[in-house]
Design an enzyme around this catalytic site. Structure first.
Site, short mmCIF file in Angstrom:
data_model
loop_
_atom_site.label_atom_id
_atom_site.label_comp_id
_atom_site.label_asym_id
_atom_site.label_seq_id
_atom_site.Cartn_x
_atom_site.Cartn_y
_atom_site.Cartn_z
CD GLU A 28 -1.63 2.18 2.01
OE1 GLU A 28 -1.23 3.18 1.37
OE2 GLU A 28 -1.73 2.16 3.23
CB CYS A 33 -0.82 6.80 2.18
SG CYS A 33 -1.66 5.89 3.45
#
Lengths: 159, 530
Positions: free
Chosen positions: B269, B308
């Protein structure tokens, strides 16, 4: 699992606790014949007077039906009447019904029988758990009429 | 144990962050790296041990932790995850207290610490409701492989017999660990957690609380504070690497010959160039326009933009771009920057001086293609702390007038409070721009128009792990552009790493093997107990 060996017990499964009933345990009911009056009574009582249950000629024009047919909900109700064990016992409540399918129409004069099999058990808390039953309704020729999964909450002990 | 009375406040005190390896707490050695406070720049801790016996850790997880977890049912493991969450909840205040040194505010702690604990509760509940009180998980229904039904098929999932190595990012030292740990434990797999060094003292404390609870079987949870050494070269086909961090690091780790040669699962990720699209219907003066400004401001300033999922690209209808810039300037001007312990502070510091330098360098690159319209890194006010000593930055808004010719704004991520406004001509153009992130974790769309929502879903879905739609009807209860939820998948294609975490039971499957089972009804019943 369809086709797996059936396990049978002398006692009705509704009299057995969550831990006593086992996967594959199966109960068969005797048959019940559906009368034309049953269909008429159900239609009048519930208000479901959809033409397929009322008018033989109109029902026959429908590609699914040979003529006047029993309500699917009538079949479910009769099924419950066939498999239920009425006394106070470990079965606490009927909590749902999954994956219901009606496979073959039932016409007055047909008879209905039920097979009830324990499919899955899921503990919910310290007192009871969910039992998932595989239920099949068949007619006098053993053709599958309806199929579903019934959910009940079953106590760990008897009252 | 971290000494809260001296940590951060006593300039002579340096906390030794320990690792928990094969049942022993091990302190730093000469290979350790210094960790500085994000707020004061002072050395507050050190972490790393060059002599960590990685093989012993892996062996301990595989031989002790794995068998103990696999002996439990899904429901028993779900109860374990819930009990751990309850235990962590009782120690939240201490976790908050040490987290300020990472530059995070109390509001940021809620996302990291309470968000992490909440994620565990959801996984515990999913495990109890959607998985059996058994050891085998059935995937999908029975397949009729024969005319008479004497030979059937069923997919099952069983736990991997190795270890999950979790490599986490610095921005969420608690949530980052727990969002991976909950599905791993639920699957029945032991974990070795490796937090990013910059904030590893927070993770260490959370791990200590979990281990001291006595709830976990031996070997179920180990911790590496500092470098992993050669651990990844010792993994086998039964192990999983689950990585959160930068695209560069992911590429380096996942392309190691040992990982490739053994097809070792690698879930990545990565931070990405997430976008937010102002719908064509959301003109200035509508509740949607105000909502858009609010969401963008929040995403730019929460965790000082170190998320993120943060909005890096603000895509607005061409005629509305001046209004968007005006409104964002006004909104960002209200961002009080300063000491995260001060309740008036809206935005704290970046995690470290090196992160600040990296963000400034990336912002300069973006500045070559876009004009800075808010925030001057050389001149901004810092309250209750020193702008020089701490890793502070102001929110910086850029305007890129020609996003079709630009490349940097779609490719370079400044992992801080930095975002770029760009115009779109029509909805197809907006979708094209969003997709120029080459795969993102999330794009949000602020619209009330169902056709707009459908067009974006069809055009941008393939490039995104998550699409977030919001408007006046849902904004009161919406969860925020930037919040990954345990029920929903978190990850994205391409630049975002190609992984897919969480998403309820889906996230548990990363730590299990799916196997097609074929046989008679009786054998299938015996295997699946169903």
């Amino acid at each position: 699992m369809p086709g797996a060996s059936e396990i049978t017990h002398a006692d009705h499964p509704f009299t057995r606790t969550f831990h006593e009933v086992e996967i594959g345990e199966t109960f068969h009911t005797p048959p019940r014949q559906i009368a034309s009056e049953d269909v008429a009574h159900f239609a009048e009582f519930t208000g479901d007077t959809f033409y397929a249950h009322m008018d033989d000629a109109a029902a026959a024009r429908n590609p699914f039906f040979p003529g006047r047919v029993a309500h699917g909900y009538l079949l479910l109700s009769f099924a419950a009447g066939l498999f239920v064990q009425p006394d106070e016992g470990p079965v606490l409540a009927n909590t749902g019904l999954d994956a219901l399918r009606f496979m073959k129409p039932v016409v007055p004069g047909d008879s209905l029988k039920v097979r009830l099999t324990v499919k899955q058990k899921t503990p919910r808390n310290e007192a009871y758990g969910e039992v998932r039953w595989h239920v099949t309704l068949t007619n006098q020729d053993d053709d599958l009429v309806a199929e579903y999964e019934l959910l009940t909450m079953n106590a760990y002990s008897k009252p | 144990m971290l000494d809260l009375t001296r940590f951060e406040t006593d300039p002579d005190h340096v906390h030794d962050v320990q690792s928990f390896a094969a049942g022993e707490w091990i302190g730093p050695d000469a290979a350790a790296r210094d960790i500085h406070s994000a707020v004061t720049g002072q050395r507050i801790a050190r972490a790393g041990n060059g002599a960590l016996d990685t093989e012993a850790m892996l062996r301990h997880a595989r031989n002790v932790g794995g068998p103990a977890l696999r002996a439990m049912t899904f429901h028993q493991r779900a109860k374990l995850v819930k009990a751990l969450a309850l235990h962590l909840g009782q120690h939240k205040d201490q976790l908050y207290a040490v987290s300020f040194a990472t530059g995070a505010t109390q509001k940021d702690h809620l996302i990291d610490i309470d968000g992490g604990i909440g994620t565990m509760f959801v996984f515990a509940s999913k495990g109890r409701r959607e998985m059996p009180d058994d050891h085998v998980y059935l995937d999908g229904g029975v397949e009729q492989l024969s005319r008479n039904g004497t030979f059937l098929g069923q997919h099952i999932c069983t736990p991997l017999q190795g270890v999950a190595v979790h490599i986490n990012a610095f921005n969420f030292p608690v949530w980052g660990m727990l969002e991976k740990l909950a599905p791993t434990l639920l699957a029945g797999v032991p974990a070795i957690v490796k937090p990013a060094t910059a904030s590893c003292y927070v993770t260490e404390l959370a791990v200590r609380f979990m281990l001291e609870s006595g709830l976990l079987p031996d070997g179920a949870l180990q911790l590496v504070s500092g470098g992993l050494g050669d651990m990844l070269d010792r993994l086998t086909v039964q192990d999983v690497v689950s990585f959160t961090g930068s695209a560069e690091t992911a590429l380096k780790l996942r392309s190691a010959p040992h990982i490739l040669a053994n097809s070792i699962r690698f879930i990545a990720e990565q931070d990405s160039l997430n976008a937010s699209i102002l719908g064509p219907d959301a003109a200035p003066g509508t509740p949607e326009f105000d909502l858009f400004i609010k969401e963008v401001t929040r995403e730019m300033t929460t965790k000082a933009g170190q998320k993120c999922t943060a909005i890096r690209r603000i895509i607005a209808p061409d005629p509305h771009v001046p209004a968007v810039i005006d409104a964002l300037q006004a909104s960002l001007a209200k961002t009080t920057i300063g000491n995260p312990k001060d309740s008036a502070t809206r935005m704290g510091a970046l995690v470290s001086a090196s992160q600040k330098a990296d963000v400034l360098a990336k912002a300069n690159q973006i500045g070559a293609e876009a004009e800075r319209v808010f925030g001057n890194p050389d001149r901004f006010e810092v309250h209750g702390a020193s702008a020089e000593a701490g890793a502070f930055l102001p929110p910086m808004l850029f305007h890129c007038a020609d996003p079709d010719r630009a490349t940097t704004v779609h490719e370079v991520e400044a992992f801080g409070p930095v975002s770029t406004v760009m115009p779109y001509r029509d909805l197809d153009h907006a979708i094209q721009l969003a997709n120029r992130g080459h795969g993102s974790l999330v794009t949000s769309v602020i619209t009330r128009d169902g056709d707009v929502a459908r067009t974006v879903a069809m055009g941008a879905g393939a490039y995104h792990g998550r699409l977030y739609f919001n408007n006046r009807n849902s904004m009161g209860e919406s969860t925020g552009h930037g919040s990954p939820l345990p029920h929903m998948v978190h990850g994205g294609p391409g630049r975002a790493g190609g992984g897919e975490e969480m998403g309820g039971v889906r996230g548990v499957m990363h730590y299990m093997q799916r196997t097609a089972i074929q046989g008679s009804p009786d054998l299938l019943t015996a295997i699946g107990r169903k």
